[in-house]
Enzyme design. Structure first.
Site, PDB file in Angstrom:
ATOM      1  N   ASP A 299     -25.008  12.736 -27.940  1.00  0.00           N
ATOM      2  CA  ASP A 299     -24.039  13.746 -27.526  1.00  0.00           C
ATOM      3  C   ASP A 299     -24.676  15.112 -27.797  1.00  0.00           C
ATOM      4  O   ASP A 299     -25.731  15.224 -28.421  1.00  0.00           O
ATOM      5  CB  ASP A 299     -22.685  13.583 -28.224  1.00  0.00           C
ATOM      6  CG  ASP A 299     -21.573  14.251 -27.396  1.00  0.00           C
ATOM      7  OD1 ASP A 299     -21.895  15.028 -26.467  1.00  0.00           O
ATOM      8  OD2 ASP A 299     -20.382  14.014 -27.671  1.00  0.00           O
TER       9      ASP A 299
HETATM   10  C1  BGC Z   1     -19.123  16.196 -25.190  1.00  0.00           C
HETATM   11  C2  BGC Z   1     -19.570  15.124 -24.242  1.00  0.00           C
HETATM   12  C3  BGC Z   1     -20.138  15.748 -23.003  1.00  0.00           C
HETATM   13  C4  BGC Z   1     -21.278  16.658 -23.409  1.00  0.00           C
HETATM   14  C5  BGC Z   1     -21.972  17.304 -22.240  1.00  0.00           C
HETATM   15  C6  BGC Z   1     -20.198  17.231 -25.446  1.00  0.00           C
HETATM   16  O1  BGC Z   1     -19.705  18.310 -26.141  1.00  0.00           O
HETATM   17  O2  BGC Z   1     -18.736  15.592 -26.407  1.00  0.00           O
HETATM   18  O3  BGC Z   1     -18.497  14.283 -23.927  1.00  0.00           O
HETATM   19  O4  BGC Z   1     -20.562  14.769 -22.103  1.00  0.00           O
HETATM   20  O5  BGC Z   1     -20.779  17.676 -24.240  1.00  0.00           O
HETATM   21  O6  BGC Z   1     -21.207  18.271 -21.655  1.00  0.00           O
END
Ligand code: BGC
Length: 768
Positions: A299
């Site tokens: 993540d």
């Molecule tokens: C989120 C993810 C997301 C990623 C990319 C993160 O802050 O937890 O779910 O896919 O950002 O935008």
């Protein structure tokens, strides 16, 4: 770097490695199947790559800063371009549109040595430009074909906009409405969540990943992100092994079985082990036990955040831990690109681990067809032609109305009469064209939704006058993804106009709930009551006119005990997407008979959460005599929720016969048939979702009081009856037992069939 510095750095690194928590050894690197042409190509390419180029494939950047998290320090666009030119970036996120994605792909294809196409990822959560209901809302349809179809359309639009890969579906089970990201998932139930996960993966990926209208899916957040303590986003998770296996992992397994190309790990730790550093999750369970051959992306910054967790000494240490644990791609931590080569060179991270990660990433790029044509998704003509097409909008409207849940309809106030003389449409969300788009709206254009007011105006009869007043704004100031929402708690200047409209009208439609930026990432709350002046507005209107139909728009269950005690009609309308207003009006005027069922329990008060239907009974689950104190309960509120999981009314009524069983006993070889006859006992045609639950009465670990094991949607004309039959197999009764295996334990079970998790018929059987 001077040799002495290199020596010191290496020694320090070795000391850190020795002192850091042990990471279990990875599964044997993937052995390529010789006859698969893609595997042969992957191997051939891998052999040509330098270590730096391999690590480059494991590196992912965002196309613009501060998109969904803090940008790493020292990052700048120029450096990013240099790395793209040198083949040191494997994937970009947040670049979209056929033109922009072509631009960035060109940098790599025209400059890098090996010309390995970039993988373009994006959060396409519930639509790309055509917005569908937020996932939690859409799950209320219990319509798997519909969910597959909306994911299919989202993929078609996203792929036309140059996107290869969506960071969806989010399959985190959550029992805590305080958690802002509950809006992004399928709710509280593992069985329903697993089916929804598979449907959405199939929708995004279609039957051919290399087609130019499909995108790779990403099951996230692996794992247990939805179990953050006190519902506070990113918070610690501390759950039992049994909760992990029985409740949290099955939707991920379902996504993997449905062919999800990728997984994303999660920000949280579980019992002291951050997911990005968990070999147990990523290597043992996912890649070994489940045979997953795609890759795991971290993540945003989650590898680097292991420093914050106190699990890694610094970003370099985090790179070592994550690489050993099987995090294949680093989203925005810059941990791999800066530090991983050192760990490989000093033999702390075997190069075979890097090879394994790169092989997985290349495999997906080949499957997407990117090596055949890296620009196949970047077609501006196609992008223009298909996005926001009327056919997609029709599906959005249909998805919207099927996701609506009728929570209350006293005295049949609904459906509204088309011949009504005056309808007042009031409330902070009544004319709002933005909130219905929901959070995580990808390229959904601001203020592009059909508002409730527009929907009602279009649906009302020619002789009905529609009065509109906002009453009070819900929030003040800017409303965006990145800024906190400031709730209006003082400006009541619009109350008088709203009350005047309420006085004149036969019926009031009051749109209240949450702004779309009150739920979503980083939007956890400690109070689930209606925010700001909304209850006050309701109470004042209700004093004047009792015929209030409340339309709730929200991204999470709200604690609306007082409201539900007063308002004669309540329509749960979530954030329904582009066609929200028309979808709601279809239900309000009876053009569509509501059929949605809650995928999540609604608490009476915030203090009840986490609250969910499949709880454990405890040793003191009910009082043994009147006025007993010493049993498991709150002294001030009943144990039950305000609206249970699976609940939803219709404009008709359904009656259920008693359960008929094919036998009193079943075996693995002889499954059991469970039947009920459902009758439409009202005056309108309607659709009912008949729900099957079981309870395993005694287990080697304690079992929930009920678990959903099946459902069927049936449509009945007034007076019509239908026999509904479910088959229960021994497989359906399996769970992760004390023996740490999935197995069914012999003994007595209860079976329940009903209209929701609380109103059921009951019978018993024995598994021999
Ligand atoms: C989120 C993810 C997301 C990623 C990319 C993160 O802050 O937890 O779910 O896919 O950002 O935008």
């Amino acid at each position: 770097m001077k040799p002495t510095h290199l020596f010191i750095t290496t020694v320090i690194a070795m000391i850190i490695a020795a002192c850091s928590p042990k990471v279990s050894p990875p599964a044997a690197p993937d052995v390529p199947a010789k006859e698969d042409p893609i595997e042969a190509k992957v191997e051939a390419l891998l052999r040509k790559m330098t270590l730096e180029e391999k690590i480059g494939q494991m590196n992912q950047y965002s196309g613009f800063w501060e998109a969904t998290g803090p940008a790493p320090k020292g990052g700048n666009q120029e450096r990013q371009y240099d790395q793209l030119r040198n083949g040191l970036v494997g994937s970009m996120l947040n670049v979209n549109g056929a033109a922009a994605t072509r631009e960035v792909q060109k940098i790599v294809m025209e400059n890098s040595r090996l010309k390995i196409p970039l993988l373009i990822g994006y959060d396409v959560i519930h639509g790309y430009k055509t917005m569908f209901p937020i996932p939690l809302g859409e799950t209320a349809s219990w319509d798997l074909n519909l969910m597959e179809q909306t994911a299919r359309i989202a993929a078609t639009e996203a792929a036309a906009g140059g996107v290869h890969w969506t960071f969806a579906p989010m399959v985190d089970i959550s029992r805590d409405a305080r958690w802002g990201r509950i809006m992004e998932g399928a709710g509280e139930d593992t069985y329903l969540g697993s089916l929804v996960a598979a449907a959405r993966v199939k929708g995004f990926q279609g039957s051919d990943l290399s087609a130019n209208n499909t995108v790779a899916a990403c099951a996230k957040h692996f794992a247990a992100y939805g179990f953050a303590e006190s519902g506070r986003d990113y918070n610690t998770v501390d759950i039992s092994e049994h909760t992990l296996h029985n409740i949290i992992l099955p939707p991920f397994k379902a996504a993997a079985d449905a062919g999800a190309a990728t997984f994303m790990n999660s920000f949280n730790e579980i019992g002291g082990l951050p997911s990005s550093g968990s070999a147990l999750l990523q290597r043992d369970i996912l890649k070994k036990d489940w045979n997953f051959d795609g890759f795991v992306v971290s993540d945003w910054g989650s590898i680097g955040e292991m420093v914050g967790h106190g699990f890694a000494a610094d970003t370099s240490d985090a790179a070592r831990i994550a690489a050993l644990a099987g995090s294949d791609m680093d989203m925005e931590s810059r941990a791999y690109i800066v530090h991983l080569a050192n760990w490989v060179k000093n033999k702390t991270v075997p190069e075979a681990y890097v090879d394994d990660a790169v092989r997985r990433i290349l495999r997906i790029k080949f499957r997407l067809g990117l090596f055949d044509d890296p620009y196949r998704y970047c077609d501006e003509e196609r992008e223009k032609r298909i996005t926001l097409s009327p056919a997609f909008m029709d599906v959005a409207r249909d998805a919207g109305r099927k996701s609506i849940v009728l929570l209350k309809n006293e005295g049949n106030l609904l459906p509204l009469k088309t011949e009504a003389k005056r309808i007042a449409v009031i409330g902070p969300l009544a004319a709002d064209k933005d909130a219905p788009l929901g959070n995580w709206r990808a390229q959904g254009m601001a203020n592009s939704a059909v508002s409730l007011l527009e929907g009602v105006q279009a649906a009302a009869g020619p002789n009905t006058e529609i009065l509109y007043a906002q009453g009070a704004a819900l929030s003040v100031g800017l409303r965006t993804f990145l800024l906190p929402t400031t709730i209006n708690t003082s400006d009541k200047s619009g109350f008088a106009e709203a009350l005047a409209a309420a006085r004149k009208a036969e019926v009031v439609v009051l749109a209240i709930g949450e702004d779309c930026w009150q739920s979503g990432e980083g939007r956890s709350v400690a109070n689930l009551e209606l925010s700001g002046l909304q209850m006050e507005l309701f109470n004042e209107i209700y004093r004047i006119n009792k015929n209030v139909v409340v339309v709730l728009m929200n991204g999470r269950p709200l604690a609306i005990q007082e409201l539900a005690g007063k308002a004669p009609a309540i329509v749960e309308a979530w954030h329904l997407g582009s066609q929200a207003g028309h979808a709601i009006a279809d239900v309000l005027f009876g053009k569509y008979n509501p059929s949605g069922k809650l995928p999540v329990s609604f608490p009476r008060v915030t203090g009840q959460v986490p609250i969910y239907y499949n709880y454990k009974s405890t040793g003191r689950s009910y009082p043994s005599k009147p006025n007993e104190v010493t049993w498991s309960h709150h002294n001030d509120v009943p144990n039950s929720p305000l609206f249970p999981f699976g609940f939803g009314l219709s404009y008709t009524t359904f009656s259920y016969s008693d359960i008929a069983l094919s036998a009193k006993e079943m075996t693995a070889a002889a499954p059991l048939q469970v039947s009920v006859t459902v009758t439409n006992s009202g005056k309108a045609a309607g659709t009912e979702t008949v729900q099957l639950y079981v309870q395993d009465l005694v287990g080697s670990v304690t079992r929930p009081v009920k678990e959903l094991k099946g459902f069927q949607k049936i449509t009945l004309a007034p007076g019509e009856s239908k026999k509904v039959t479910f088959t229960i197999t021994a497989k359906d009764l399996e769970f992760y037992t004390a023996a740490r295996k999935w197995e069914a334990e012999r003994g007595a079970f209860k079976v329940f069939v009903g209209t929701n998790s609380a109103e059921v018929k009951e019978a018993g059987f024995v598994l021999k």
